[in-house]
Design an enzyme around this catalytic site. Structure first.
Site, PDB file in Angstrom:
ATOM      1  N   GLU A 174       0.798  -1.232   0.000  1.00  9.86           N
ATOM      2  CA  GLU A 174       0.000   0.000   0.000  1.00  9.86           C
ATOM      3  C   GLU A 174       0.829   1.279   0.000  1.00  9.86           C
ATOM      4  O   GLU A 174       0.640   2.168   0.835  1.00  9.86           O
ATOM      5  CB  GLU A 174      -0.948  -0.019   1.222  1.00  9.86           C
ATOM      6  CG  GLU A 174      -1.869  -1.214   1.218  1.00  9.86           C
ATOM      7  CD  GLU A 174      -2.742  -1.333   2.465  1.00  9.86           C
ATOM      8  OE1 GLU A 174      -2.716  -0.422   3.307  1.00  9.86           O
ATOM      9  OE2 GLU A 174      -3.448  -2.344   2.589  1.00  9.86           O
ATOM     10  N   ASN A 217       1.894  -5.256  -3.082  1.00  9.39           N
ATOM     11  CA  ASN A 217       0.494  -5.562  -2.764  1.00  9.39           C
ATOM     12  C   ASN A 217      -0.273  -4.272  -2.469  1.00  9.39           C
ATOM     13  O   ASN A 217       0.228  -3.408  -1.744  1.00  9.39           O
ATOM     14  CB  ASN A 217       0.502  -6.465  -1.511  1.00  9.39           C
ATOM     15  CG  ASN A 217      -0.861  -7.029  -1.164  1.00  9.39           C
ATOM     16  OD1 ASN A 217      -1.538  -7.596  -2.020  1.00  9.39           O
ATOM     17  ND2 ASN A 217      -1.271  -6.895   0.095  1.00  9.39           N
ATOM     18  N   HIS A 253     -10.739  -6.083  -1.848  1.00  2.47           N
ATOM     19  CA  HIS A 253     -11.756  -5.896  -0.807  1.00  2.47           C
ATOM     20  C   HIS A 253     -12.940  -5.184  -1.464  1.00  2.47           C
ATOM     21  O   HIS A 253     -12.827  -4.002  -1.805  1.00  2.47           O
ATOM     22  CB  HIS A 253     -11.208  -5.020   0.330  1.00  2.47           C
ATOM     23  CG  HIS A 253     -10.097  -5.668   1.098  1.00  2.47           C
ATOM     24  ND1 HIS A 253     -10.293  -6.772   1.896  1.00  2.47           N
ATOM     25  CD2 HIS A 253      -8.778  -5.373   1.201  1.00  2.47           C
ATOM     26  CE1 HIS A 253      -9.149  -7.120   2.463  1.00  2.47           C
ATOM     27  NE2 HIS A 253      -8.207  -6.292   2.053  1.00  2.47           N
ATOM     28  N   GLU A 282      -6.366 -10.674  -0.835  1.00  2.00           N
ATOM     29  CA  GLU A 282      -7.137 -10.421   0.397  1.00  2.00           C
ATOM     30  C   GLU A 282      -8.630 -10.380   0.077  1.00  2.00           C
ATOM     31  O   GLU A 282      -9.370  -9.543   0.608  1.00  2.00           O
ATOM     32  CB  GLU A 282      -6.693  -9.093   1.043  1.00  2.00           C
ATOM     33  CG  GLU A 282      -5.223  -9.039   1.367  1.00  2.00           C
ATOM     34  CD  GLU A 282      -4.777  -7.747   2.054  1.00  2.00           C
ATOM     35  OE1 GLU A 282      -5.650  -6.982   2.519  1.00  2.00           O
ATOM     36  OE2 GLU A 282      -3.562  -7.511   2.124  1.00  2.00           O
ATOM     37  N   ASP A 284     -12.397 -10.332  -0.189  1.00  2.00           N
ATOM     38  CA  ASP A 284     -13.666 -10.432   0.543  1.00  2.00           C
ATOM     39  C   ASP A 284     -14.665  -9.551  -0.181  1.00  2.00           C
ATOM     40  O   ASP A 284     -14.301  -8.543  -0.793  1.00  2.00           O
ATOM     41  CB  ASP A 284     -13.544 -10.102   2.039  1.00  2.00           C
ATOM     42  CG  ASP A 284     -12.817  -8.813   2.372  1.00  2.00           C
ATOM     43  OD1 ASP A 284     -12.673  -7.945   1.478  1.00  2.00           O
ATOM     44  OD2 ASP A 284     -12.403  -8.651   3.534  1.00  2.00           O
TER      45      ASP A 284
END
Ligand code: G2I
Length: 473
Positions: A174, A217, A253, A282, A284
């Site tokens: 990030e 990432n 996400h 990641e 979701d």
């Protein structure tokens, strides 16, 4: 375990390497059987009946973010072990967790996850080495030169501790701003070391564990937008200048404010075309029912459509432990029941859900039904000597007879093999991964075993090769 090390001081030697070294010392006098010194075993249901097995059938992994403090909960551990073949420690490898005090490293929680994963032959994604968040205040307080030393030391100590055990590291996490600027995010690293901190982190990481894949990432980079363009340009520049980078992680996400982008697949593909793997790291998706299921299905299909999409990790197992629990974004409900999203993901992976009964034989996992062909693969180092070792993999059929099996063996850095017996070998393009299928010993009665073996030229690396779960047919 707490280990004190200094910036310039000695490196922690992992227990695994110590064991391997002892095995070598034992073998020095001649060929000595060291059964059990290095043993990896794994099992999974037949190809296609779990997320991990179905993904493996597509040459992918399917992982979950795991929290060490839930591993003692039987439903959690059983679901993890049954369904997934990769893990990412959710918080345990972050800077504040492993080096809260300068040069005092505490790996105990992360070690629990890594040991669990290794005992089940799961891949481990290391998350994360350099990130502005969950960063202890002593780091943000350092002046530039000291910060550079601390960053490189942190990378070196953590990667050394886990050397040979990590499939891919999120080296930098990030580092770009949201929005239209395409600029770097302000952080102690960015503000004091400038743009070069990212490549410095990657270069240090490569020097420590050359076998681990090194990823950048980020989130909000899942579609084509200003932020993903900025990451794309960085990766392109790194590839052009030979800065080591192997993969880009797309956190993924999603919720109603940030839905699955329509150009998700195209975005993954343009990164893959730069010559890096892409990983969904990641995942979701908030929601429920068929809408959520469709979104999961679309994400899985996008990954499968991109050859270099290596695998998918969901950011948690049951909804109740999600960082966004109220949005019920995961594949399992609070009682570990499979949601519609689970079935959609499994189906998109080409798998099929079986009977869904509880199988006491595997500690409460889901049994796809009687007569399902399964097998396990158990690795043993049978002989070691100063330059190498012999490995043996025992294949055992489950409760149904099988007529074929397949196991992947991934050699460690610098290792080569000089021979394989009782198996037919095909190699992938990296020359590191061999898929072994039967040469004559494919048919096994229920519960029966066979084995194949291979000789490894260690070239200084005595670590056990990784053995994948066994796929039965
Ligand atoms: O925020 C979601 C993810 C975004 N990408 C990077 C990931 O590392 C990040 O994961 C989340 C974890 O899922 C949360 O569990 O990172 C959060 C921190 O930024 C994690 O939350 C923290 C809480 O903020 C802490 O209060 C808590 O002590 O989890 C810690 C451990 O439970």
């Amino acid at each position: 375990m707490t280990i004190n090390v200094s910036d310039a001081g000695g490196r922690h030697r992992s227990p695994f390497r110590v064991l391997a070294r002892r095995a070598l010392a034992l073998g020095g006098a001649g060929l000595v059987s060291v059964t059990g010194v290095v043993a990896l075993s794994g099992s999974a249901h037949a190809a296609g009946s779990t997320l991990g097995a179905a993904a493996a059938g597509q040459g992918r992994y399917f992982g979950a973010a795991v929290a060490a403090n839930h591993l003692g909960e039987s439903g959690y551990a059983t679901t993890l072990d049954t369904e997934f073949n990769a893990v990412t420690p959710e918080n345990e490898m972050k800077w504040d967790a492993v080096e809260g005090t300068r040069n005092t490293f505490n790996f105990s929680n992360a070690d629990q996850i890594v040991s669990h994963a290794q005992s089940k032959n799961m891949k481990v994604r290391g998350h994360t080495l350099v990130w502005h968040s969950q960063l202890p205040s002593w780091v943000s307080g350092l002046a530039a030169a000291d910060l550079r030393t601390a960053m490189n030391n942190h990378i070196t100590q953590v990667m050394t501790h886990y050397k040979g055990k990590i499939y891919a590291w999120d080296v930098v996490n990030e580092a770009f701003q949201d929005g239209s600027s395409g600029a770097r995010r302000s952080s102690p690293f960015q503000d004091k070391l400038g743009n070069g901190f990212i490549e410095e982190a990657f270069t240090t990481a490569r020097s420590v564990d050359p076998a681990a894949k090194l990823c950048y990432n980020d989130y909000n980079t899942d579609g084509v937008n200003a932020k993903s363009n900025a990451v794309y340009n960085m990766v392109k520049d790194f590839k052009a200048r030979g800065v080591p980078i192997d993969c880009v992680g797309f956190q993924s996400h999603f919720n109603s404010n940030s839905p699955v982008p329509s150009d998700y697949q195209a975005n993954l593909q343009r990164f893959a075309d730069l010559g890096v793997d892409v990983q969904i790291t990641e995942l979701d998706i908030e929601g429920s029912g068929s809408a959520q299921a469709t979104n999961y299905s679309n994400v899985v299909k996008a990954c499968l459509a991109v050859t270099r999409c290596a695998g998918i990790t969901v950011w948690g197992i049951p909804d109740k432990y999600s960082w966004r629990a109220s949005g019920t974004p995961l594949l399992f409900d609070d009682n570990y029941g499979k949601k519609a999203a689970y079935t959609a993901a499994l189906t998109a992976l080409g798998g099929t859900s079986g009977g869904g009964t509880t199988d006491p034989g595997t500690g409460g996992g889901t049994d796809p039904g009687t007569g399902t062909k399964t097998c396990t693969a158990t690795y043993t180092a049978t002989q070691t000597w100063s330059g190498g070792f012999n490995g043996q993999v025992t294949i055992k059929a489950g409760s149904a007879a099988i007529t074929g099996w397949s196991v992947k063996v991934t050699l460690g850095a610098s290792q080569t093999t000089t021979g394989v017996w009782n198996g037919t070998t095909s190699w992938d393009s990296t020359g590191k991964v061999m898929t072994i299928t039967p040469s004559y010993n494919g048919s096994l009665a229920a519960g029966a075993s066979t084995s194949f073996g291979f000789t490894v030229q260690a070239n200084g690396n005595t670590a056990a090769p990784a053995v994948s779960v066994c796929t039965a047919s």
